[in-house]
Every structure is written in structure tokens, then in C-alpha cells.
Design a protein around this motif. Structure first.
Motif, short mmCIF file in Angstrom:
data_model
loop_
_atom_site.label_atom_id
_atom_site.label_comp_id
_atom_site.label_asym_id
_atom_site.label_seq_id
_atom_site.Cartn_x
_atom_site.Cartn_y
_atom_site.Cartn_z
N MET A 113 45.14 44.37 32.74
CA MET A 113 44.85 45.59 33.48
C MET A 113 44.59 46.78 32.57
O MET A 113 43.97 47.76 32.97
CB MET A 113 46.01 45.92 34.43
N PRO A 119 38.46 44.42 36.54
CA PRO A 119 38.99 43.07 36.74
C PRO A 119 38.06 41.94 36.26
O PRO A 119 38.36 40.77 36.48
CB PRO A 119 39.15 43.00 38.26
N GLU A 140 34.33 43.37 42.48
CA GLU A 140 35.68 43.74 42.03
C GLU A 140 36.71 43.43 43.12
O GLU A 140 37.80 42.92 42.85
CB GLU A 140 35.74 45.23 41.67
N ASN A 141 36.34 43.73 44.36
CA ASN A 141 37.25 43.47 45.47
C ASN A 141 37.55 41.97 45.59
O ASN A 141 38.70 41.57 45.84
CB ASN A 141 36.62 43.98 46.77
N ILE A 144 40.02 41.06 42.82
CA ILE A 144 41.36 41.58 43.14
C ILE A 144 41.98 40.78 44.28
O ILE A 144 43.17 40.43 44.25
CB ILE A 144 41.28 43.10 43.47
N GLN A 145 41.17 40.43 45.26
CA GLN A 145 41.65 39.61 46.38
C GLN A 145 42.17 38.27 45.86
O GLN A 145 43.22 37.79 46.28
CB GLN A 145 40.50 39.41 47.38
N PHE A 256 48.88 46.00 43.63
CA PHE A 256 47.62 46.02 44.38
C PHE A 256 46.96 47.40 44.24
O PHE A 256 45.78 47.52 43.92
CB PHE A 256 47.92 45.68 45.85
N MET A 259 45.53 47.93 40.83
CA MET A 259 44.30 47.17 40.58
C MET A 259 43.11 47.86 41.24
O MET A 259 42.02 47.88 40.70
CB MET A 259 44.46 45.73 41.10
N ALA A 260 43.34 48.44 42.43
CA ALA A 260 42.24 49.09 43.16
C ALA A 260 41.90 50.46 42.58
O ALA A 260 40.76 50.89 42.61
CB ALA A 260 42.60 49.21 44.64
N ARG A 265 46.65 53.06 36.70
CA ARG A 265 47.12 51.97 35.84
C ARG A 265 47.98 52.44 34.69
O ARG A 265 48.77 51.67 34.15
CB ARG A 265 45.91 51.18 35.31
#
Ligand code: ADP
Ligand code: MG
Length: 352
Positions: A113, A119, A140-141, A144-145, A256, A259-260, A265
Motif C-alpha cells: 500500500m 493497487p 482499481e475497484n 480492491i474488491q 478498505f 485502499m480506496a 494511507r
């Protein structure tokens, strides 16, 4: 009873280790309860292949060995592969517990991270190749998912076994190169509520960056640790009453969020976020109302990401980061959340 016999026999036939079987390598970590090294086996054991990780722990190591043995039998895929644990009396510093795991790889989620490539760096290690596709929020989503699904899958394994981790954070999540998935490490603060092991130890300090607002994971009205058989009989009831697993869910929710939102971070920004959230009485929607009007491009992009597909990511996020433990979603329910309906990275849909 059979379970105990089986566990004993299984342990009996596993290879055992002693102090001079190891050649210490690089130091990987040092906490207040122990030091962690990468190790290889010495010449006389060179027939046994592989790289290992060794933790030399203080008196808390006894509980950590117990937790690792239990996880190994009940939900082995959730955590790093535990190999062996023993008491080493001959140390100069007094008795030490030595714990041995398979070396899973060099990447923790924390390290990954921190990279500007996050990601996408995770996509590369999960798929084992670089995808030549345009970068963007959708992709990216999806990554992350996929990470969230792996984390919740591992956490659900622990919780279904009756174990609460209590120190879930990116530093305690390792990417297993062998299984191409994230695993949980560091059971040093874990509690096993089914047998009352490590039951609310008062001296234990939680990591303030990732811990839920509740100070105790069990109601303070619950009497101190009951004896093992009583605890085993009571624990499903206590678990339902107190939902101690939701402590870990809060921490996963913060991961979560990080990450979004790239700006959250760093440690300092996470600490600042925690202060803001506390002022909003841990209401994430109130926090959003507070910061969104004057959000920088970075923060706006984070909101855009969680708002994809009708805001289903934001919905999941707000069901994890909540003040009241019993209002937080469980790991199992989170895995069934519509956020995970869409396909993640392809490698994973094959594996799970
Ligand atoms: P600590 O009590 O010091 O936090 P951890 O169990 O979290 O101990 O381990 C410290 C560090 O060692 C981790 O952050 C990780 O970088 C590394 N590590 C621990 N276990 C493994 C493993 N099985 N494989 C690879 N690296 C590991
Ligand atoms: Mg750790």
C-alpha cells in the motif's frame, strides 16, 4: 476427545525443531513481545527444503503457539503456515518461546500500500503477470474488491473457529506467494473465546490506528475468564451477546478505506482521520458531509471509487465502520454483500 487424540498424534508425527537447527537471516520485525527473523535450516537438516520465519517471543509466545496450533487445524488457509513452536530455556534472556512458520513471501499489505503503484502492484502479484490495460477507477475497484474478498475470507475462517484477531492491520497481512492470496499473520493478540484463552488481558495495548472505539471486545459485565469447560458451553451464547468478531470488522473497514483513499494511507493522515471520525461520533456519513465540500482531488477520487455501481462500495464500507459493534456487518455477511457480486480479478474466480 477424539479431536484431542488426533491433534496429539498429528503433532507427534510432524518434524520437530530445536535451537541449533536454524541459521538466522534478516530481521523482519521487532515488537515489544518478540523479534522476527527470516531463517533457513542448518546443514544437518538440509534435506528439509524451504525458507522459514522464526519469532522469538516473550511469555506471550505460549498463547501465540496455542492459537497457531488451533488455526492450523481449524482454518489453515486463513493464516501463514505454522510449522512448530517450542519453549527454548537456554537463552541468556531467560525462557523464550520460539515459533516457526513457512516463509510466505516478502510483501505485506502495508508495504504494497505504500507503493505509488498500489493497487496495480497487487494485481500483478495475484495474476502473476502485468496486465496491459488502461488504468482507471474501474480497474482499481476490481483489484480492491479482490483484496477485500480475500481478507474477509481469511477473517471469516478465524471467526468461524471462534478466534478474534484484535490486531488486524496492513502490517499483519502477508501476501502468500504460494497460494497467490493474502493471509493473516501475528496471532499474538488473538483471543479464543470458545475456551477462554487470552480473555480480555488488561495489559494488552491495542493499536490505536486500527482499533474500534470499544475498549473491551466483550461486555465489561461478563465475569472474568470462566474455566475452560464452562467457557466452551457458554461461548456461543457470549459470542451472540457481545459479537466480539466485530472488532476485527472495524479494522478491516479502515483498511478498505485506506485502499480506496490514497491520502489516508499515511500514518499521520490516518490518525487525523480517526480524530475527525471521533468528532463525528464515528458516523462515516457525517464525516463525508464534513470533508467532501472542501475535498482535494485525491479525496474526491476516493469517493468516486466507492460510489461506483450505485455506491455499493460505500454501502459496504459504512456497514463495517460503525460505532456500535452489533450494527457492524459480520465477515460472512460481508462476503455475501452485493459489492462482491461483480467479478473480481480472474485468477481469483478460478480459485474461490
Ligand atoms: P510482530 O509481533 O513483530 O508484529 P509479526 O508476526 O507481525 O510479529 O511478524 C513481523 C513481520 O515479519 C511481519 O510484518 C512480516 O513482514 C514478517 N513475517 C511474519 N510472518 C511471516 C511469514 N510467515 N512469511 C513472511 N514474512 C513474515
Ligand atoms: Mg505484527
Amino acid at each position: 476427545f477424539d479431536m484431542f487424540v488426533l491433534a496429539f498424534v498429528e503433532r507427534l508425527f510432524r518434524p520437530t525443531f530445536r535451537k541449533d537447527d536454524f541459521v538466522l537471516g534478516k530481521k523482519l520485525g521487532e515488537g515489544s513481545f518478540g523479534v522476527v527473523y527470516r531463517v533457513s535450516l542448518s546443514k544437518k537438516r538440509s534435506s528439509e527444503e524451504g525458507e522459514y520465519v522464526l519469532k522469538k517471543a516473550t511469555e506471550y509466545g505460549a498463547v501465540e503457539i496455542w492459537m497457531n496450533e488451533r488455526v492450523r487445524r481449524a482454518c489453515g488457509n486463513s493464516c501463514a503456515d505454522f510449522v512448530y513452536g517450542f519453549l527454548e530455556k537456554s537463552s541468556k534472556k531467560g525462557p523464550e518461546y520460539w515459533l516457526l512458520w513457512k516463509y510466505e513471501g516478502e510483501s505485506t499489505l502495508a508495504g504494497l500500500m505504500q507503493s505509488k503503484e498500489f493497487p496495480y502492484n497487487v494485481e500483478t502479484i495475484i495474476l502473476g503477470k502485468v496486465q496491459d490495460l488502461p488504468k482507471g477507477l474501474e480497474r482499481e475497484n476490481k483489484i480492491i474488491q479482490t483484496i477485500m474478498r480475500q481478507l474477509l475470507f481469511a477473517l471469516d475462517g478465524l471467526h468461524s473457529t471462534g478466534i478474534v484477531h484484535r490486531d488486524i492491520k496492513p502490517q499483519n497481512i502477508i501476501f502468500s506467494e504460494g497460494s497467490r492470496a493474502f493471509k493473516i499473520i501475528d496471532l499474538g493478540a488473538a483471543a479464543d473465546l470458545r475456551v477462554g484463552i487470552n480473555y480480555i488481558p488488561k495489559e494488552f495495548l491495542l493499536d490505536p490506528r486500527y482499533s474500534a472505539p470499544e475498549q473491551y471486545i466483550m461486555s465489561t459485565q461478563t465475569p472474568s475468564a470462566p474455566s475452560a469447560p464452562v467457557a466452551a458451553a457458554l461461548s456461543p451464547v457470549l459470542w451472540q451477546m457481545n459479537l466480539p468478531d466485530r472488532f476485527d470488522i472495524y479494522s478491516i473497514g479502515l483498511i478498505f478505506l485506506q485502499m480506496a483513499f490514497p491520502s489516508l494511507r499515511s500514518d499521520s493522515n490516518l490518525i487525523q482521520f480517526n480524530r475527525q471520525l471521533k468528532r463525528c461520533e464515528y458516523d462515516l456519513t457525517a464525516w463525508r458531509k464534513l470533508v467532501e465540500p472542501r475535498a482535494n482531488a485525491d479525496l474526491r477520487r476516493g469517493f468516486e471509487l466507492v460510489d461506483l455501481d450505485g455506491g455499493i462500495g460505500w454501502e459496504l464500507l459504512t456497514s463495517m465502520v460503525r460505532y456500535k459493534a452489533r450494527q457492524r456487518i459480520s465477515a460472512k455477511a460481508a462476503l455475501a454483500h452485493p459489492y462482491f457480486d461483480r467479478q473480481g480479478l480472474l485468477a481469483l474466480s478460478v480459485m474461490q
